[in-house]
Write a protein that holds these residues in place. Structure first.
Motif, PDB file in Angstrom:
ATOM      1  N   ASN A   1      15.952  91.457  62.017  1.00  0.00           N
ATOM      2  CA  ASN A   1      15.380  92.277  63.085  1.00  0.00           C
ATOM      3  C   ASN A   1      15.542  91.645  64.463  1.00  0.00           C
ATOM      4  OD1 ASN A   1      14.412  94.327  61.311  1.00  0.00           O
ATOM      5  ND2 ASN A   1      12.691  93.013  60.767  1.00  0.00           N
ATOM      6  N   PHE A   2      16.235  90.513  64.502  1.00  0.00           N
ATOM      7  CA  PHE A   2      16.390  89.782  65.756  1.00  0.00           C
ATOM      8  C   PHE A   2      17.846  89.663  66.213  1.00  0.00           C
ATOM      9  CE2 PHE A   2      12.566  88.440  63.608  1.00  0.00           C
ATOM     10  CZ  PHE A   2      11.611  88.429  64.607  1.00  0.00           C
ATOM     11  N   VAL A   3      18.788  89.693  65.269  1.00  0.00           N
ATOM     12  CA  VAL A   3      20.207  89.559  65.617  1.00  0.00           C
ATOM     13  C   VAL A   3      21.059  90.503  64.776  1.00  0.00           C
ATOM     14  CG1 VAL A   3      19.886  87.108  66.175  1.00  0.00           C
ATOM     15  CG2 VAL A   3      20.767  87.759  63.925  1.00  0.00           C
ATOM     16  N   LYS A   4      22.269  90.752  65.264  1.00  0.00           N
ATOM     17  CA  LYS A   4      23.312  91.427  64.491  1.00  0.00           C
ATOM     18  C   LYS A   4      24.412  90.397  64.215  1.00  0.00           C
ATOM     19  CE  LYS A   4      22.682  95.921  66.799  1.00  0.00           C
ATOM     20  NZ  LYS A   4      23.383  96.964  67.613  1.00  0.00           N
ATOM     21  N   VAL A   5      24.875  90.325  62.991  1.00  0.00           N
ATOM     22  CA  VAL A   5      25.925  89.381  62.610  1.00  0.00           C
ATOM     23  C   VAL A   5      27.275  90.081  62.629  1.00  0.00           C
ATOM     24  CG1 VAL A   5      26.836  87.924  60.763  1.00  0.00           C
ATOM     25  CG2 VAL A   5      24.376  87.989  61.207  1.00  0.00           C
ATOM     26  N   HIS A   6      28.272  89.476  63.290  1.00  0.00           N
ATOM     27  CA  HIS A   6      29.607  90.071  63.386  1.00  0.00           C
ATOM     28  C   HIS A   6      30.677  89.266  62.642  1.00  0.00           C
ATOM     29  CE1 HIS A   6      27.860  92.742  66.308  1.00  0.00           C
ATOM     30  NE2 HIS A   6      27.499  91.730  67.058  1.00  0.00           N
ATOM     31  N   GLU A   7      30.405  88.012  62.401  1.00  0.00           N
ATOM     32  CA  GLU A   7      31.370  87.167  61.693  1.00  0.00           C
ATOM     33  C   GLU A   7      30.612  85.970  61.135  1.00  0.00           C
ATOM     34  OE1 GLU A   7      35.153  87.306  60.381  1.00  0.00           O
ATOM     35  OE2 GLU A   7      34.652  88.433  62.191  1.00  0.00           O
ATOM     36  N   TYR A   8      31.089  85.431  60.015  1.00  0.00           N
ATOM     37  CA  TYR A   8      30.431  84.243  59.468  1.00  0.00           C
ATOM     38  C   TYR A   8      31.433  83.377  58.712  1.00  0.00           C
ATOM     39  CZ  TYR A   8      30.331  87.034  55.142  1.00  0.00           C
ATOM     40  OH  TYR A   8      30.680  87.810  54.060  1.00  0.00           O
ATOM     41  N   LEU A   9      31.070  82.114  58.567  1.00  0.00           N
ATOM     42  CA  LEU A   9      31.877  81.172  57.795  1.00  0.00           C
ATOM     43  C   LEU A   9      30.944  80.143  57.173  1.00  0.00           C
ATOM     44  CD1 LEU A   9      34.601  79.848  56.938  1.00  0.00           C
ATOM     45  CD2 LEU A   9      34.490  78.549  59.079  1.00  0.00           C
TER      46      LEU A   9
ATOM     47  N   PHE B   1      28.231  80.200  73.980  1.00  0.00           N
ATOM     48  CA  PHE B   1      28.733  81.507  74.410  1.00  0.00           C
ATOM     49  C   PHE B   1      30.189  81.343  74.826  1.00  0.00           C
ATOM     50  CE2 PHE B   1      26.809  79.710  78.259  1.00  0.00           C
ATOM     51  CZ  PHE B   1      27.764  79.955  79.234  1.00  0.00           C
ATOM     52  N   PHE B   2      30.935  82.410  74.668  1.00  0.00           N
ATOM     53  CA  PHE B   2      32.374  82.373  74.914  1.00  0.00           C
ATOM     54  C   PHE B   2      32.685  82.663  76.382  1.00  0.00           C
ATOM     55  CE2 PHE B   2      31.894  83.575  70.437  1.00  0.00           C
ATOM     56  CZ  PHE B   2      32.663  82.595  69.834  1.00  0.00           C
TER      57      PHE B   2
ATOM     58  N   ALA C   1      36.860  84.293  71.927  1.00  0.00           N
ATOM     59  CA  ALA C   1      36.008  84.845  70.867  1.00  0.00           C
ATOM     60  C   ALA C   1      36.843  85.374  69.716  1.00  0.00           C
ATOM     61  CB  ALA C   1      35.123  85.953  71.431  1.00  0.00           C
ATOM     62  N   LYS C   2      37.907  86.097  70.033  1.00  0.00           N
ATOM     63  CA  LYS C   2      38.790  86.636  68.989  1.00  0.00           C
ATOM     64  C   LYS C   2      39.466  85.507  68.219  1.00  0.00           C
ATOM     65  CE  LYS C   2      39.966  91.122  71.052  1.00  0.00           C
ATOM     66  NZ  LYS C   2      41.066  91.975  71.568  1.00  0.00           N
ATOM     67  N   GLY C   3      39.823  84.439  68.951  1.00  0.00           N
ATOM     68  CA  GLY C   3      40.455  83.308  68.295  1.00  0.00           C
ATOM     69  C   GLY C   3      39.536  82.679  67.264  1.00  0.00           C
ATOM     70  N   TYR C   4      38.267  82.542  67.617  1.00  0.00           N
ATOM     71  CA  TYR C   4      37.303  81.984  66.673  1.00  0.00           C
ATOM     72  C   TYR C   4      37.089  82.932  65.498  1.00  0.00           C
ATOM     73  CZ  TYR C   4      35.618  77.577  68.503  1.00  0.00           C
ATOM     74  OH  TYR C   4      35.526  76.257  68.852  1.00  0.00           O
ATOM     75  N   MET C   5      37.061  84.232  65.776  1.00  0.00           N
ATOM     76  CA  MET C   5      36.913  85.206  64.691  1.00  0.00           C
ATOM     77  C   MET C   5      38.044  85.062  63.685  1.00  0.00           C
ATOM     78  SD  MET C   5      35.627  88.789  66.341  1.00  0.00           S
ATOM     79  CE  MET C   5      33.881  89.083  66.630  1.00  0.00           C
ATOM     80  N   ASP C   6      39.254  84.945  64.200  1.00  0.00           N
ATOM     81  CA  ASP C   6      40.427  84.834  63.333  1.00  0.00           C
ATOM     82  C   ASP C   6      40.368  83.549  62.504  1.00  0.00           C
ATOM     83  OD1 ASP C   6      43.205  85.716  62.531  1.00  0.00           O
ATOM     84  OD2 ASP C   6      43.677  83.776  63.413  1.00  0.00           O
ATOM     85  N   LYS C   7      40.017  82.431  63.140  1.00  0.00           N
ATOM     86  CA  LYS C   7      39.937  81.158  62.433  1.00  0.00           C
ATOM     87  C   LYS C   7      38.825  81.169  61.393  1.00  0.00           C
ATOM     88  CE  LYS C   7      41.804  78.319  66.196  1.00  0.00           C
ATOM     89  NZ  LYS C   7      41.484  77.255  67.191  1.00  0.00           N
ATOM     90  N   MET C   8      37.687  81.775  61.737  1.00  0.00           N
ATOM     91  CA  MET C   8      36.582  81.853  60.786  1.00  0.00           C
ATOM     92  C   MET C   8      36.958  82.718  59.594  1.00  0.00           C
ATOM     93  SD  MET C   8      33.441  82.208  63.528  1.00  0.00           S
ATOM     94  CE  MET C   8      32.142  82.504  62.317  1.00  0.00           C
ATOM     95  N   ARG C   9      37.584  83.850  59.891  1.00  0.00           N
ATOM     96  CA  ARG C   9      37.934  84.791  58.826  1.00  0.00           C
ATOM     97  C   ARG C   9      38.985  84.204  57.888  1.00  0.00           C
ATOM     98  NH1 ARG C   9      37.794  91.144  59.590  1.00  0.00           N
ATOM     99  NH2 ARG C   9      35.767  90.396  60.266  1.00  0.00           N
ATOM    100  N   ASN C  10      39.827  83.339  58.409  1.00  0.00           N
ATOM    101  CA  ASN C  10      40.879  82.734  57.594  1.00  0.00           C
ATOM    102  C   ASN C  10      40.535  81.308  57.166  1.00  0.00           C
ATOM    103  OD1 ASN C  10      43.279  84.708  57.507  1.00  0.00           O
ATOM    104  ND2 ASN C  10      42.641  84.772  59.648  1.00  0.00           N
ATOM    105  N   GLN C  11      39.276  80.928  57.335  1.00  0.00           N
ATOM    106  CA  GLN C  11      38.749  79.642  56.876  1.00  0.00           C
ATOM    107  C   GLN C  11      39.559  78.456  57.408  1.00  0.00           C
ATOM    108  OE1 GLN C  11      39.003  81.096  52.752  1.00  0.00           O
ATOM    109  NE2 GLN C  11      36.826  80.633  52.547  1.00  0.00           N
ATOM    110  N   LYS C  12      39.876  78.520  58.707  1.00  0.00           N
ATOM    111  CA  LYS C  12      40.700  77.485  59.324  1.00  0.00           C
ATOM    112  C   LYS C  12      39.905  76.515  60.195  1.00  0.00           C
ATOM    113  CE  LYS C  12      45.028  80.114  59.369  1.00  0.00           C
ATOM    114  NZ  LYS C  12      46.128  80.672  60.202  1.00  0.00           N
TER     115      LYS C  12
END
Length: 231
Positions: free
Chosen positions: A45-53, A129-130, A136-147
């Motif tokens: 109820n406090f945040v929305k999650v958009h990506e995780y690792l 903060f980015f 931000a997109k770069g971190y999303m890509d690295k997180m999603r690909n476990q890099k």
């Protein structure tokens, strides 16, 4: 990317935590599931999650803080008081408290599961903060690909390999560790149901939503103006 202490309503942030020396933040997928269940319990109820690792060495989540009204109402509900009657609460203090409760509960539960005692995390957690959408997109890509590696710099302080029991094949792209291969509303619904992370929201990065979030978040920190609003 800039480290910060305060977070503001409507802002877009990267939260990051690391395991203490010679410890695993997660040892198996059961603990990864627990991470999500507790995160959802304390923060949905406090945040929305958009990506995780999640890794043996630590964790990262990219989040948007909900609106100030929603944060205060959710906090008041947890405390069973009217926020209008309480002393004014700052959003960043509320988020810090919820994160502290979440992490301490996670550490206690996993310590019991592992039959261990002592610290599991190196310190509390970091907030960033980015500066650009590209970053931000770069971190999303690295997180999603476990890099992204969160391991200790010195080898002798890194995790005890025998404690981490998730096989490489099983860990590669598991929805309990990252969002690799997850696209579309149906896929996100499946991830929410399996992980229990009901506050998961996937942004459309090809549109203006993310750039606006990055810009307003950066501006509120660098210019000390009023925090942005969130719908």
């Amino acid at each position: 990317m800039i480290r910060t202490k305060k977070v503001y309503a409507g802002g877009y942030y990267l939260f990051q935590g690391e395991a203490s020396a010679n410890s695993c933040f997660i040892e198996n997928l059961k603990e990864a599931r627990l991470f999500f269940r507790l995160f959802d319990r304390y923060l949905k109820n406090f945040v929305k999650v958009h990506e995780y690792l999640l890794t043996a060495e630590g964790w990262m989540v990219q989040v948007t803080i909900r609106s100030k009204k929603k944060v205060l109402c959710a906090y008041a509900k947890k405390k069973k008081v009217s926020f209008k009657e309480e002393e004014p609460m700052e959003v960043w203090r509320i988020i810090s408290e919820r994160m502290r409760l979440f992490l301490s509960h996670y550490v206690r539960r996993t310590n019991r599961m592992e039959g261990r005692s002592g610290r599991k995390v190196k310190e509390s957690y970091h907030r960033y903060f980015f500066e650009t959408t590209k970053e931000a997109k770069g971190y999303m890509d690295k997180m999603r690909n476990q890099k992204i590696k969160l391991m200790q710099r010195k080898k002798k302080y890194r995790k005890v390999k025998t404690h981490y029991t998730i096989p490489k094949k099983e860990a590669r792209g598991s929805i309990f560790l990252c969002l690799k291969g997850c696209k579309g509303k149906k896929s996100m619904r499946t991830v929410r149901e399996k992980t229990g992370l009901s506050c998961l929201y996937l942004l459309d990065l090809d549109k203006i939503v993310l750039p606006n979030l990055i810009s307003t978040t950066k501006n509120v920190h660098l210019t000390s103006k009023s925090p942005p609003n969130s719908t």
